[in-house]
Design an enzyme around this catalytic site. Sequence first.
Site, PDB file in Angstrom:
ATOM      1  N   GLY A  14       0.794  -1.230   0.000  1.00  0.00           N
ATOM      2  CA  GLY A  14       0.000   0.000   0.000  1.00  0.00           C
ATOM      3  C   GLY A  14       0.823   1.276   0.000  1.00  0.00           C
ATOM      4  O   GLY A  14       0.348   2.321   0.450  1.00  0.00           O
ATOM      5  N   ASN A  16       1.519   3.001  -2.603  1.00  0.00           N
ATOM      6  CA  ASN A  16       0.773   3.922  -3.489  1.00  0.00           C
ATOM      7  C   ASN A  16      -0.441   4.497  -2.763  1.00  0.00           C
ATOM      8  O   ASN A  16      -0.760   5.675  -2.923  1.00  0.00           O
ATOM      9  CB  ASN A  16       0.358   3.216  -4.779  1.00  0.00           C
ATOM     10  N   ARG A  67     -16.505 -14.615  -8.602  1.00  0.00           N
ATOM     11  CA  ARG A  67     -15.840 -13.306  -8.637  1.00  0.00           C
ATOM     12  C   ARG A  67     -16.839 -12.164  -8.532  1.00  0.00           C
ATOM     13  O   ARG A  67     -16.632 -11.187  -7.833  1.00  0.00           O
ATOM     14  CB  ARG A  67     -15.055 -13.160  -9.951  1.00  0.00           C
ATOM     15  N   ARG A  93      -6.019  -8.398  -8.535  1.00  0.00           N
ATOM     16  CA  ARG A  93      -7.143  -9.193  -9.043  1.00  0.00           C
ATOM     17  C   ARG A  93      -7.674  -8.574 -10.326  1.00  0.00           C
ATOM     18  O   ARG A  93      -7.708  -7.357 -10.471  1.00  0.00           O
ATOM     19  CB  ARG A  93      -8.292  -9.224  -8.017  1.00  0.00           C
ATOM     20  N   ASN A 109      -5.997   2.219 -12.312  1.00  0.00           N
ATOM     21  CA  ASN A 109      -4.994   1.262 -11.845  1.00  0.00           C
ATOM     22  C   ASN A 109      -3.617   1.848 -12.095  1.00  0.00           C
ATOM     23  O   ASN A 109      -3.447   2.686 -12.984  1.00  0.00           O
ATOM     24  CB  ASN A 109      -5.136  -0.052 -12.619  1.00  0.00           C
ATOM     25  N   HIS A 111       0.425   0.571 -12.833  1.00  0.00           N
ATOM     26  CA  HIS A 111       1.235  -0.598 -13.177  1.00  0.00           C
ATOM     27  C   HIS A 111       2.692  -0.170 -13.310  1.00  0.00           C
ATOM     28  O   HIS A 111       2.971   0.890 -13.894  1.00  0.00           O
ATOM     29  CB  HIS A 111       0.732  -1.219 -14.493  1.00  0.00           C
ATOM     30  N   ASP A 147      -4.074  -5.185 -16.735  1.00  0.00           N
ATOM     31  CA  ASP A 147      -3.193  -4.046 -17.028  1.00  0.00           C
ATOM     32  C   ASP A 147      -3.447  -3.488 -18.426  1.00  0.00           C
ATOM     33  O   ASP A 147      -2.519  -3.244 -19.209  1.00  0.00           O
ATOM     34  CB  ASP A 147      -1.715  -4.462 -16.863  1.00  0.00           C
ATOM     35  N   GLN A 175       8.487   7.064  -8.913  1.00  0.00           N
ATOM     36  CA  GLN A 175       7.680   7.727  -9.956  1.00  0.00           C
ATOM     37  C   GLN A 175       6.195   7.416  -9.778  1.00  0.00           C
ATOM     38  O   GLN A 175       5.342   8.264 -10.021  1.00  0.00           O
ATOM     39  CB  GLN A 175       8.144   7.300 -11.357  1.00  0.00           C
TER      40      GLN A 175
HETATM   41  C1  GAR Z   1       3.141  -1.271  -7.377  1.00  0.00           C
HETATM   42  O1  GAR Z   1       4.424  -1.273  -7.936  1.00  0.00           O
HETATM   43  C2  GAR Z   1       2.072  -1.350  -8.446  1.00  0.00           C
HETATM   44  O2  GAR Z   1       2.400  -0.633  -9.598  1.00  0.00           O
HETATM   45  C3  GAR Z   1       2.048  -2.838  -8.709  1.00  0.00           C
HETATM   46  O3  GAR Z   1       2.111  -3.412  -7.452  1.00  0.00           O
HETATM   47  C4  GAR Z   1       2.900  -2.568  -6.592  1.00  0.00           C
HETATM   48  C5  GAR Z   1       2.130  -2.333  -5.340  1.00  0.00           C
HETATM   49  O4  GAR Z   1       2.909  -1.607  -4.440  1.00  0.00           O
HETATM   50  N1  GAR Z   1       0.882  -3.236  -9.467  1.00  0.00           N
HETATM   51  C6  GAR Z   1       0.897  -4.162 -10.399  1.00  0.00           C
HETATM   52  O5  GAR Z   1       1.887  -4.832 -10.659  1.00  0.00           O
HETATM   53  C7  GAR Z   1      -0.402  -4.358 -11.150  1.00  0.00           C
HETATM   54  N2  GAR Z   1      -0.217  -5.258 -12.216  1.00  0.00           N
HETATM   55  P1  GAR Z   1       2.250  -0.878  -3.208  1.00  0.00           P
HETATM   56  O6  GAR Z   1       1.327  -1.919  -2.532  1.00  0.00           O
HETATM   57  O7  GAR Z   1       3.413  -0.520  -2.326  1.00  0.00           O
HETATM   58  O8  GAR Z   1       1.488   0.302  -3.694  1.00  0.00           O
END
Ligand code: GAR
Length: 202
Positions: A14, A16, A67, A93, A109, A111, A147, A175
């Site tokens: 988490g 982000n 789901r 998911r 989202n 990525h 994605d 970033q």
């Molecule tokens: C982040 O790098 C995000 O971009 C990635 O998971 C990580 C979560 O980090 N998401 C994906 O790969 C989606 N396909 P966080 O829990 O520290 O935010």
Amino acid sequence: MSKLKIAVLVSGSGSNLQSIIDACACGSLEAVVRIVISDQKEAFGLERARKNGIRAEFVDVKSFSGREDHEKACAALIDSEGCGLVCFAGYMRLVTGWFVRKYPGKIMNIHPALLPAFPGAHAHRDALRYGAKVSGCTVHFIDEQMDSGPIILQSAVKVLEGDTEETLGKRVLEQEHLAYPQAIKLFLEGRLEILGRKVRVK
Ligand code: GAR
């Protein structure tokens, strides 16, 4: 103007989510995170939510027959908080068409690669194995594929000689923490227009 209410869905750390919470707290986003939902009981993102006084809910996929039923439970929580934006932040998911159609143009989202390159759960490993010289991150609206969906913004990061998944991942994550709040700001200012596969930034 009332603040945009955001639901954030996480599966892991988490960080982000934290960048969004911080951007709201310092006033750079006229928004508030009302609820954090996770499919993982132990996700640190839930802990971050609690520490910030935000409602945190674990919604166990195993408690539902499919789901869509799981998504309906998540949607009931999102709606109970009156959220106008759903942010997937490391939410690992795929969602069904039902969920995508429930919140048209309102699910984002992030990525850790320059999509459409290197989708999936191992973006940095895939970029390094491929020999990419540049990677980065992408914030995009969600569709039913993994994605995929119209791209809002991207930020590039150079791949350096000797980079590992960890070193590249760390620079990309820095970033990500800038890009996600930026994308949300564009959304709440009404500056994002989805035109088919493209997002026009007004
Ligand atoms: C982040 O790098 C995000 O971009 C990635 O998971 C990580 C979560 O980090 N998401 C994906 O790969 C989606 N396909 P966080 O829990 O520290 O935010």
